[in-house]
Design a protein around this motif. Sequence first.
Motif, PDB file in Angstrom:
ATOM      1  N   ARG A 120       0.840  -1.199   0.000  1.00 57.66           N
ATOM      2  CA  ARG A 120       0.000   0.000   0.000  1.00 57.66           C
ATOM      3  C   ARG A 120       0.882   1.259   0.000  1.00 57.66           C
ATOM      4  NH1 ARG A 120      -4.314   1.354   4.646  1.00 57.66           N
ATOM      5  NH2 ARG A 120      -2.523   2.492   5.445  1.00 57.66           N
ATOM      6  N   GLU A 121       1.482   1.491  -1.147  1.00 55.07           N
ATOM      7  CA  GLU A 121       2.318   2.674  -1.387  1.00 55.07           C
ATOM      8  C   GLU A 121       1.843   3.304  -2.686  1.00 55.07           C
ATOM      9  OE1 GLU A 121       6.690   1.953  -0.351  1.00 55.07           O
ATOM     10  OE2 GLU A 121       5.958  -0.087  -0.717  1.00 55.07           O
ATOM     11  N   PRO A 122       0.773   4.111  -2.623  1.00 54.89           N
ATOM     12  CA  PRO A 122       0.117   4.597  -3.846  1.00 54.89           C
ATOM     13  C   PRO A 122       1.048   5.269  -4.839  1.00 54.89           C
ATOM     14  CG  PRO A 122      -1.217   5.093  -1.917  1.00 54.89           C
ATOM     15  CD  PRO A 122       0.078   4.567  -1.401  1.00 54.89           C
ATOM     16  N   GLU A 123       1.941   6.124  -4.384  1.00 56.52           N
ATOM     17  CA  GLU A 123       2.807   6.836  -5.316  1.00 56.52           C
ATOM     18  C   GLU A 123       3.786   5.890  -6.002  1.00 56.52           C
ATOM     19  OE1 GLU A 123       4.674  10.113  -3.393  1.00 56.52           O
ATOM     20  OE2 GLU A 123       2.790  11.163  -2.962  1.00 56.52           O
ATOM     21  N   ALA A 124       4.371   4.977  -5.229  1.00 57.02           N
ATOM     22  CA  ALA A 124       5.316   4.030  -5.811  1.00 57.02           C
ATOM     23  C   ALA A 124       4.608   3.087  -6.786  1.00 57.02           C
ATOM     24  CB  ALA A 124       6.003   3.231  -4.705  1.00 57.02           C
ATOM     25  N   VAL A 125       3.407   2.652  -6.433  1.00 55.81           N
ATOM     26  CA  VAL A 125       2.643   1.778  -7.328  1.00 55.81           C
ATOM     27  C   VAL A 125       2.287   2.509  -8.612  1.00 55.81           C
ATOM     28  CG1 VAL A 125       0.444   0.566  -7.606  1.00 55.81           C
ATOM     29  CG2 VAL A 125       1.746   0.316  -5.488  1.00 55.81           C
ATOM     30  N   SER A 126       1.898   3.769  -8.496  1.00 51.79           N
ATOM     31  CA  SER A 126       1.552   4.552  -9.681  1.00 51.79           C
ATOM     32  C   SER A 126       2.734   4.657 -10.635  1.00 51.79           C
ATOM     33  CB  SER A 126       1.071   5.940  -9.263  1.00 51.79           C
ATOM     34  OG  SER A 126       0.652   6.690 -10.380  1.00 51.79           O
ATOM     35  N   ARG A 127       3.923   4.830 -10.071  1.00 51.60           N
ATOM     36  CA  ARG A 127       5.118   4.912 -10.930  1.00 51.60           C
ATOM     37  C   ARG A 127       5.380   3.580 -11.635  1.00 51.60           C
ATOM     38  NH1 ARG A 127       7.068   7.917  -6.416  1.00 51.60           N
ATOM     39  NH2 ARG A 127       8.154   6.075  -5.611  1.00 51.60           N
ATOM     40  N   VAL A 128       5.221   2.480 -10.911  1.00 49.22           N
ATOM     41  CA  VAL A 128       5.445   1.167 -11.504  1.00 49.22           C
ATOM     42  C   VAL A 128       4.421   0.893 -12.603  1.00 49.22           C
ATOM     43  CG1 VAL A 128       5.268  -1.301 -11.024  1.00 49.22           C
ATOM     44  CG2 VAL A 128       6.636   0.156  -9.537  1.00 49.22           C
ATOM     45  N   LEU A 129       3.179   1.356 -12.396  1.00 52.49           N
ATOM     46  CA  LEU A 129       2.135   1.119 -13.388  1.00 52.49           C
ATOM     47  C   LEU A 129       2.445   1.787 -14.726  1.00 52.49           C
ATOM     48  CD1 LEU A 129      -1.155   1.355 -11.272  1.00 52.49           C
ATOM     49  CD2 LEU A 129      -0.211  -0.669 -12.417  1.00 52.49           C
ATOM     50  N   VAL A 130       3.206   2.862 -14.707  1.00 51.78           N
ATOM     51  CA  VAL A 130       3.607   3.498 -15.965  1.00 51.78           C
ATOM     52  C   VAL A 130       4.370   2.500 -16.827  1.00 51.78           C
ATOM     53  CG1 VAL A 130       5.018   5.306 -17.013  1.00 51.78           C
ATOM     54  CG2 VAL A 130       3.652   5.820 -14.982  1.00 51.78           C
TER      55      VAL A 130
END
Length: 417
Positions: free
Chosen positions: A345-355
């Motif tokens: 549950r690390e929204p910013e880090a997950v968002s970067r990985v999703l790119v």
Amino acid sequence: MPQLANWAGNHVYRAAEVHRPASAEELREIVARAPRVHALGTRHSFSDVGDAAALVALDALPAEVEVDDQARAVTCSAWLKYGDLAEALAEHGVALHNLASLPHISIAGAIATATHGSGDANGNLATAVRAVELVTSDGEILTVARGEPDFDGLVVGLGALGVVTRVTLDVEPAYEVRQRVFEGLSWDALHEHFDEITAGGYSVSVFTRWGQTVDQVWIKSRVTDAPEQERGELFGAVAATVDRHPILGLDAVNCTPQLGVPGPWSDRLPHFRMGFTPSNGEEIQSEFHVARHQAEGAIRAVRALGETLRPVLQVSEIRTTAADELWMSPQYRQASVALHFTWTREPEAVSRVLVDLEAALAPFAARPHWGKAFRATATDIAPLYERLPDFARLAQRLDPRGAFRNDWLERHVLAEA
């Protein structure tokens, strides 16, 4: 109103009020007068897909479960959880064709987002819908049955068409399932024997962290009169001798029984028990569906990102789902392979990985799971759904004042329609 968050805690609802009508008439009045409104389910989505200025929870309405043995159908309150419905169905000796990993999710929410279980021949949960009843934005009640105009567009409705109050689902005679887990499958074996592995059970899940090997293969098989053909290995993977959790290192106490012990369908098809804390709690989930013939290339593309994914990844799951005719289903007219990701549950880090992840899967026309986290915009998604223009017209017809049109729909679905 106290802050209301989703199950994972990564989204706080912006709603100023939550209505809990005690009758259908009260619900109709609330919906008809609300400028913007959405139904509130079990809050298991990982985004603002179900958010609005006003929310309406249906759990104060009378709970209904009516089984029609002759028609092999059950009509029930849409807000019920699948686990609760399964208990009611057990009293009648009937079952659903499949369940998702978690039995704690609401029927309406799962159907609206095309949530699914697994199995080469099994459609997602929405494919069991025989009829749907909803309250439209003018407060009227609309009921549409399978085979009638608009049905295929209404079922996976994404919350854009109305508040679903009741559904009729296909049922069949109750059955038992056993599940076994195999550990240490090589990637070469998975690629070489993918079709055989996914056909090896009624429902099959492959769990991995995209390392040197596949971590686990869970095979769930229907119990028949024939004796079980017990196997000690699966293309080099070894049968587990104790119950396992999909996430390596976690206690399996919350998981449904394994080791080939037969049990009711509702206590084997989900990975997690109804009476225990679901999954790992603090997490974010994403999932992407590719046409089955694209699976090998998509899996290889994700494997190449393993080093990037693992710092925020708890586990991935690979599953199969049958094709259907529901307009906004990720399985619309294509048998699919789902690539699921349970993140920290690390929204910013997950968002970067999703790119990086979505870019890697773009060549395979990957369709995101509607209830999970993804970045793709309406512009990206429009070419993936040939019936999207029809869905947009249906939404305009049923909700001309845009009461159900929220920020999520604008970003991901309707902006280009």
